[in-house]
Structures are given as structure tokens and as C-alpha cells.
Design a protein around this motif. Structure first.
Motif, short mmCIF file in Angstrom:
data_model
loop_
_atom_site.label_atom_id
_atom_site.label_comp_id
_atom_site.label_asym_id
_atom_site.label_seq_id
_atom_site.Cartn_x
_atom_site.Cartn_y
_atom_site.Cartn_z
N LYS A 138 0.83 -1.21 0.00
CA LYS A 138 0.00 0.00 0.00
C LYS A 138 0.86 1.26 0.00
O LYS A 138 0.44 2.30 -0.52
CB LYS A 138 -0.93 0.01 1.22
N GLY A 139 2.04 1.18 0.59
CA GLY A 139 2.93 2.32 0.63
C GLY A 139 3.60 2.60 -0.70
O GLY A 139 4.17 3.67 -0.91
N GLU A 140 3.53 1.62 -1.63
CA GLU A 140 4.19 1.77 -2.92
C GLU A 140 3.21 1.90 -4.09
O GLU A 140 3.60 2.35 -5.16
CB GLU A 140 5.10 0.56 -3.17
N ILE A 141 1.96 1.49 -3.88
CA ILE A 141 0.98 1.48 -4.96
C ILE A 141 -0.21 2.37 -4.58
O ILE A 141 -0.87 2.14 -3.55
CB ILE A 141 0.48 0.05 -5.25
N ALA A 142 -0.47 3.37 -5.39
CA ALA A 142 -1.51 4.35 -5.07
C ALA A 142 -2.89 3.70 -5.03
O ALA A 142 -3.28 2.97 -5.94
CB ALA A 142 -1.50 5.48 -6.11
N ASP A 143 -3.61 3.98 -3.95
CA ASP A 143 -5.00 3.58 -3.82
C ASP A 143 -5.20 2.07 -3.95
O ASP A 143 -6.20 1.61 -4.51
CB ASP A 143 -5.86 4.31 -4.86
N LEU A 144 -4.25 1.30 -3.43
CA LEU A 144 -4.39 -0.16 -3.47
C LEU A 144 -5.50 -0.61 -2.53
O LEU A 144 -5.53 -0.26 -1.35
CB LEU A 144 -3.07 -0.82 -3.06
N LYS A 145 -6.43 -1.37 -3.07
CA LYS A 145 -7.50 -1.98 -2.28
C LYS A 145 -7.47 -3.47 -2.54
O LYS A 145 -7.16 -3.92 -3.65
CB LYS A 145 -8.86 -1.41 -2.68
N TYR A 161 -6.29 -0.89 -7.97
CA TYR A 161 -5.38 0.20 -7.65
C TYR A 161 -5.54 1.31 -8.68
O TYR A 161 -6.14 1.11 -9.74
CB TYR A 161 -3.92 -0.28 -7.61
N GLN A 162 -5.00 2.44 -8.36
CA GLN A 162 -5.16 3.62 -9.20
C GLN A 162 -4.40 3.44 -10.52
O GLN A 162 -3.30 2.92 -10.55
CB GLN A 162 -4.61 4.86 -8.46
N ASN A 171 2.72 -2.03 -11.49
CA ASN A 171 2.13 -2.35 -10.19
C ASN A 171 1.75 -3.83 -10.10
O ASN A 171 1.96 -4.48 -9.07
CB ASN A 171 0.89 -1.49 -9.94
#
Length: 324
Positions: A138-145, A161-162, A171
Motif C-alpha cells: 500500500k505504501g508503494e501502490i496508489a489507492d491499493l485496495k 489500484y489507481q 504495479n
């Protein structure tokens, strides 16, 4: 989005009708939504229903109209009817969904959506370890769900993810790299389907002899109707005091008597709450032995034993080091 799920059915409550909870979990996983509460109740309990969150209400089709009428004043004026089966009431951010038990659960995907960008299926990691790795990502990939489902030693992971697109991106590679050692599928293919495809592609036949797993391995593979075309022998046989030497001999006998390319033979014992499981995977040149122990609920232990056997069969087939 979190949903409370209520099943009002005398038949489901008493066990006369089975509710497919596994499929419901899959629909929720693909939508990246959560079931925060689930209850199976007799029909009469529907009168106590309160709508404080987003809810999904299941009942037999003949009962749903009366349930809606009993609670109509709390449901709001905005509603949609999906495929002439499902009624969705909307009140601000709240959704209240009424769905017949007779409906295919996949219809919920039209309401909840399918938000998954990619999926991975794993063996050999527990859920906490998977979540720990995903939280780091999550700290490396924007908006990871993500949504993680634990299924008898297997783990299913669904992500979005975004900036996701139709093509594999950096990603997705980053996520796959984190789980590479444990991954057996990156799509909807389960272990059984992968085994069938690999055997068919290599033009190989197979025989199976199992016992302590109660035919679960055979029946799961035969869910693919075409698997019978490559299955030379399927049997359940119990061995008395079977040691490795006896299991080795039984495996050799099955290879020769059924004239198959590949044989799987299982054995095991139940001691208290422990299932001791041993199995072989063999070709005409070499017999490979595997041993493991599962503790806890017996039905779940048998499912884990089955999945362990199938996973190692996939792994050996992919290594391409058999001698046929």
C-alpha cells in the motif's frame, strides 16, 4: 462498502436447503466489498429486521414481497429492479437489497460491481502473512485496495489500484513478485482446472487411489466432466498399517495395472483432532513422497489435504521433469 447479510428462510435455517456462502464470498471479493455481519434466521424473525447499515436480505421469492411490505416505510422512495428479480432501495449512501434465494448469486455483481484489476491464488501462506505483505505494498501502490479469502490452506487475493488498465503494468508485476513463490494462478483457473489443462496439453493419462480423503480428490477433478477422458482408474482403498514401502508398492501396482502415465496414491490416519496425511505422485520412472499433518476440524483438514495434494500435482506437472 460494508453490508449486513440476512437470510430469512425456514429451509436454510433447518439445513434442508443449502446456501452457497462460498459463491457469495466470491461475489463480494470481486466487488471489494465486505460482509460485516451474516445471520441465517427463520422466516418469522424478519419482523425484527432493522435497517441501520447497508443490507442484503435473502428469502424465498414467495416471501420477499411480504418482507418488503412489512418494512416499506423504512426503505425510502428511490428503488431499482434488477433483472425482474432483485429490488434495490437507496436512501442517501445506504443500499438495501432484496434478493430471492432462487436467484443466481452472480446477479449481485450488477449491483455491487466488479472492481478487480487483478487476482492471485496462493498456497503456503497464511492470511495474516498475505495481509502484511499487501499492507506494505500500500505504501508503494496508489489507492491499493484488496480482499483476501482464506479457503482451506489456499488464499484468494483480489485487488484494485489507481491507474489500472487492461494491460499488465508495473504495479501488477510488483504485486506478483511479492507472492511469486506461493502463486499457482493469476486468473479464474483453480487447481482442478489447471491439472486438467496440463494433462491434456501433455497428452497424459492419470490414475488416483485415495482413502482418508474420502474421494474428495477424485470428485473435485471430475467436476470437470471432460476429466473422465484422461482418468484411467479412480478408486478408494484403505490400507492396513501402510508404511512407505507398502505405499510405494501400491503406487507401482496402480501405474502398471491401469497403464497410466501418472499416478496419485494417498494414505493417512486420524488421531484425535489430527489428520496425518501422506501421498505419492509418480510416473513410470520415479515415485515422489509427501507428508503433512493437519489439526482441527476434520472436514476442513480433509479439504486442506485435498488441496495440498492437488497443489503439489500442479507443481510437479509444471516442472516438466516427469519421465513418461
Amino acid at each position: 462498502m460494508d453490508f449486513k447479510v440476512y437470510i430469512f428462510s425456514d429451509n436454510v435455517f433447518s439445513g434442508l436447503t443449502k446456501f452457497d456462502l462460498a459463491k457469495l464470498n466470491l461475489v463480494f471479493a470481486r466487488s471489494l466489498c465486505n460482509i460485516c455481519h451474516l445471520e441465517i434466521l427463520p422466516l418469522e424473525k424478519q419482523k425484527d429486521l432493522r435497517f441501520e447499515n447497508c443490507c442484503i436480505v435473502f428469502s424465498e421469492n414467495e416471501n420477499l414481497d411480504n418482507i418488503i411490505i412489512d418494512h416499506y416505510s423504512f426503505l425510502g422512495q428511490e428503488k431499482d429492479i434488477i433483472a425482474q428479480q432483485v429490488v434495490v432501495f437507496k436512501k442517501e449512501e445506504q443500499k438495501i437489497i432484496f434478493i430471492p434465494l432462487e436467484s443466481d448469486l452472480s446477479i449481485l455483481s450488477q449491483i455491487l460491481g466488479d472492481n478487480v484489476a487483478c487476482q492471485f491464488h496462493l498456497f503456503g501462506l497464511n492470511k495474516n502473512s498475505v495481509v502484511e505483505k499487501l499492507e506494505y505494498l500500500k505504501g508503494e501502490i496508489a489507492d491499493l485496495k484488496y480482499k483476501v479469502i482464506e479457503n482451506n490452506i489456499l488464499i484468494d487475493v483480489y485487488l484494485s489500484y489507481q491507474g489500472q488498465g487492461d494491460m499488465i503494468d508495473d504495479n501488477q508485476v510488483k504485486i506478483a513478485t511479492a507472492f511469486k513463490s506461493y502463486m499457482f494462478s493469476e486468473n479464474d483457473l483453480n487447481l482442478e482446472k489447471i491439472i486438467y489443462q496440463l494433462l491434456k496439453m501433455k497428452n497424459l493419462s492419470m490414475s488416483i487411489c485415495e482413502n482418508v480423503t474420502k474421494g474428495k480428490i477424485i470428485s473435485s477433478l471430475l467436476e470437470n466432466a471432460d476429466f473422465s477422458d484422461i482418468l484411467k482408474l479412480a478408486q478408494i482403498k484403505f490400507f492396513e498399517d501402510a508404511d512407505n514401502e507398502k505405499l510405494h508398492k501400491e503406487t507401482e501396482n496402480i501405474l502398471q495395472s491401469s497403464n497410466c502415465d501418472l499416478a496419485v496414491v494417498t494414505n493417512g490416519s486420524i488421531e484425535g483432532d489430527s489428520l496425518h496425511f501422506v501421498f505419492t505422485i509418480a510416473d513410470k520412472k520415479e515415485i515422489h513422497f509427501y507428508k503433512c499433518t493437519f489439526t482441527g476440524n476434520l472436514d476442513q483438514s480433509i479439504e486442506m489435504a485435498k488441496n495440498t495434494c492437488l497443489y503439489h500435482l500442479v507443481k510437479k506437472l509444471r516442472q516438466n521433469d516427469f519421465a513418461f
